[in-house]
Design a protein around this motif. Structure first.
Motif, PDB file in Angstrom:
ATOM      1  N   LYS A   1       1.500  -1.050  -0.407  1.00 40.26           N
ATOM      2  CA  LYS A   1       0.099  -0.120   0.017  1.00 40.26           C
ATOM      3  C   LYS A   1       0.655   1.319  -0.350  1.00 40.26           C
ATOM      4  CE  LYS A   1      -1.920  -0.920   3.473  1.00 40.26           C
ATOM      5  NZ  LYS A   1      -1.187  -2.011   4.470  1.00 40.26           N
ATOM      6  N   ALA A   2       0.315   2.029  -0.476  1.00 42.14           N
ATOM      7  CA  ALA A   2       1.433   3.826  -0.229  1.00 42.14           C
ATOM      8  C   ALA A   2       2.183   3.459   1.070  1.00 42.14           C
ATOM      9  CB  ALA A   2       0.169   4.681  -0.938  1.00 42.14           C
ATOM     10  N   SER A   3       0.363   3.740   2.221  1.00 44.11           N
ATOM     11  CA  SER A   3       1.370   3.846   3.516  1.00 44.11           C
ATOM     12  C   SER A   3       2.120   3.464   3.927  1.00 44.11           C
ATOM     13  CB  SER A   3      -0.293   3.645   4.052  1.00 44.11           C
ATOM     14  OG  SER A   3      -0.340   2.402   4.334  1.00 44.11           O
TER      15      SER A   3
ATOM     16  N   ILE B   1       5.135   5.873   2.342  1.00 38.02           N
ATOM     17  CA  ILE B   1       5.516   7.361   2.528  1.00 38.02           C
ATOM     18  C   ILE B   1       6.044   7.279   3.586  1.00 38.02           C
ATOM     19  CG2 ILE B   1       3.938   9.163   3.214  1.00 38.02           C
ATOM     20  CD1 ILE B   1       1.361   7.095   1.660  1.00 38.02           C
TER      21      ILE B   1
ATOM     22  N   ALA C   1      -3.578   9.883   1.393  1.00 41.92           N
ATOM     23  CA  ALA C   1      -3.146   8.244   0.647  1.00 41.92           C
ATOM     24  C   ALA C   1      -4.608   7.275   1.058  1.00 41.92           C
ATOM     25  CB  ALA C   1      -1.815   7.543   1.073  1.00 41.92           C
ATOM     26  N   GLU C   2      -4.777   7.047   2.230  1.00 45.94           N
ATOM     27  CA  GLU C   2      -5.483   6.205   3.186  1.00 45.94           C
ATOM     28  C   GLU C   2      -6.775   6.538   2.665  1.00 45.94           C
ATOM     29  OE1 GLU C   2      -4.615   5.761   6.675  1.00 45.94           O
ATOM     30  OE2 GLU C   2      -3.253   4.489   6.439  1.00 45.94           O
TER      31      GLU C   2
ATOM     32  N   THR D   1      -8.187   5.336  -5.756  1.00 46.84           N
ATOM     33  CA  THR D   1      -7.319   4.480  -6.034  1.00 46.84           C
ATOM     34  C   THR D   1      -6.985   3.235  -6.861  1.00 46.84           C
ATOM     35  OG1 THR D   1      -6.601   4.424  -3.776  1.00 46.84           O
ATOM     36  CG2 THR D   1      -5.618   6.004  -4.281  1.00 46.84           C
TER      37      THR D   1
ATOM     38  N   TYR E   1       0.889   1.658  -6.376  1.00 44.86           N
ATOM     39  CA  TYR E   1       1.090   2.220  -4.782  1.00 44.86           C
ATOM     40  C   TYR E   1       1.808   2.931  -4.754  1.00 44.86           C
ATOM     41  CZ  TYR E   1       4.612  -1.093  -4.261  1.00 44.86           C
ATOM     42  OH  TYR E   1       5.915  -1.727  -4.676  1.00 44.86           O
TER      43      TYR E   1
ATOM     44  N   ILE F   1       0.926   6.106  -5.776  1.00 49.19           N
ATOM     45  CA  ILE F   1      -0.069   6.925  -4.977  1.00 49.19           C
ATOM     46  C   ILE F   1       0.777   8.137  -3.973  1.00 49.19           C
ATOM     47  CG2 ILE F   1      -1.979   6.267  -2.482  1.00 49.19           C
ATOM     48  CD1 ILE F   1      -2.442   4.029  -5.667  1.00 49.19           C
ATOM     49  N   ALA F   2       1.728   7.180  -3.464  1.00 50.51           N
ATOM     50  CA  ALA F   2       2.721   7.532  -2.460  1.00 50.51           C
ATOM     51  C   ALA F   2       3.050   9.169  -2.744  1.00 50.51           C
ATOM     52  CB  ALA F   2       3.162   6.354  -1.917  1.00 50.51           C
TER      53      ALA F   2
ATOM     54  N   ALA G   1       0.020  11.902  -2.716  1.00 48.23           N
ATOM     55  CA  ALA G   1      -0.134  11.737  -1.209  1.00 48.23           C
ATOM     56  C   ALA G   1       0.824  12.613  -0.722  1.00 48.23           C
ATOM     57  CB  ALA G   1      -0.361  10.370  -0.611  1.00 48.23           C
TER      58      ALA G   1
END
Length: 196
Positions: free
Chosen positions: A134-136, A139, A160-161, A169, A174, A177-178, A181
């Motif tokens: 995931k992006a998170s 990050i 992102a979340e 998204t 990912y 996306i990161a 964000a």
């Protein structure tokens, strides 16, 4: 009857048995060397990615498990390099320091396609499921590399979340996306500072 015939038969059987033992021993030694070479390659990859020894050890343990399980099921994995890369990738995830597939590919000769295919086999042999990145997950490290503040990092993670919850998204990579964000978090921070 020729008494030497019996001795010849025994000698022949003994020679065949010794040959079989020697071949088995040579095969084991060859396999052990290959295993040690793979362990060294894992260490080399981890060093190039600035990963600690715990990750290297975890990857080596997984590699041994994959090797043992593939021999049990007589199901050969695609390529040793791709297995090495896959185990390092999974070890990073397990140890809480995830790396992207692109970063792993940068320190190995295995292609992204080979790693992707082998990764599925490795998961099956390890009997574990690795959730998609995931992006998170990345990050925090990206913000650290960019020397951004903890507040901005938390803002980027929240963006992102929230985007994920709104299905904005879906179908996006990912890493993209990161990046988006973090960029938005920087813009919001700039707006706040301007308003002051």
């Amino acid at each position: 009857q020729n008494p030497s015939g019996g001795r010849n038969a025994v000698d022949t059987c003994g020679s065949a048995a010794n040959l079989s033992k020697n071949q088995f021993r040579a095969s084991n030694q060859s396999h052990d060397r290959a295993l040690l070479d793979s362990y060294k390659e894992i260490e080399r990859m981890c060093e190039r990615m600035n990963l600690n020894s715990n990750i290297a050890k975890a990857a080596q343990h997984m590699f041994k498990t994959v090797d043992d399980e593939s021999k049990k099921g007589k199901k050969a994995v695609r390529s040793t390099e791709a297995v090495v890369a896959s185990t390092v990738y999974i070890a990073c995830r397990d140890e809480g320091v995830p790396r992207t597939l692109k970063e792993v590919c940068a320190v190995t000769n295995a292609t992204k396609k080979d790693i992707g295919k082998t990764f599925k086999q490795v998961q099956q042999l390890l009997k574990k499921t690795v959730q998609p990145m995931k992006a998170s997950d990345i990050i925090t490290r990206f913000c650290s590399n960019l020397r951004l503040s903890a507040n901005l990092e938390q803002g980027a993670i929240a963006i992102a979340e929230n985007a994920g919850k709104e299905n904005i998204t879906e179908g996006r990579v990912y890493t993209s996306i990161a990046g988006a964000a973090i960029f938005m978090a920087c813009l919001l921070r700039a707006d706040k500072e301007d308003s002051r």
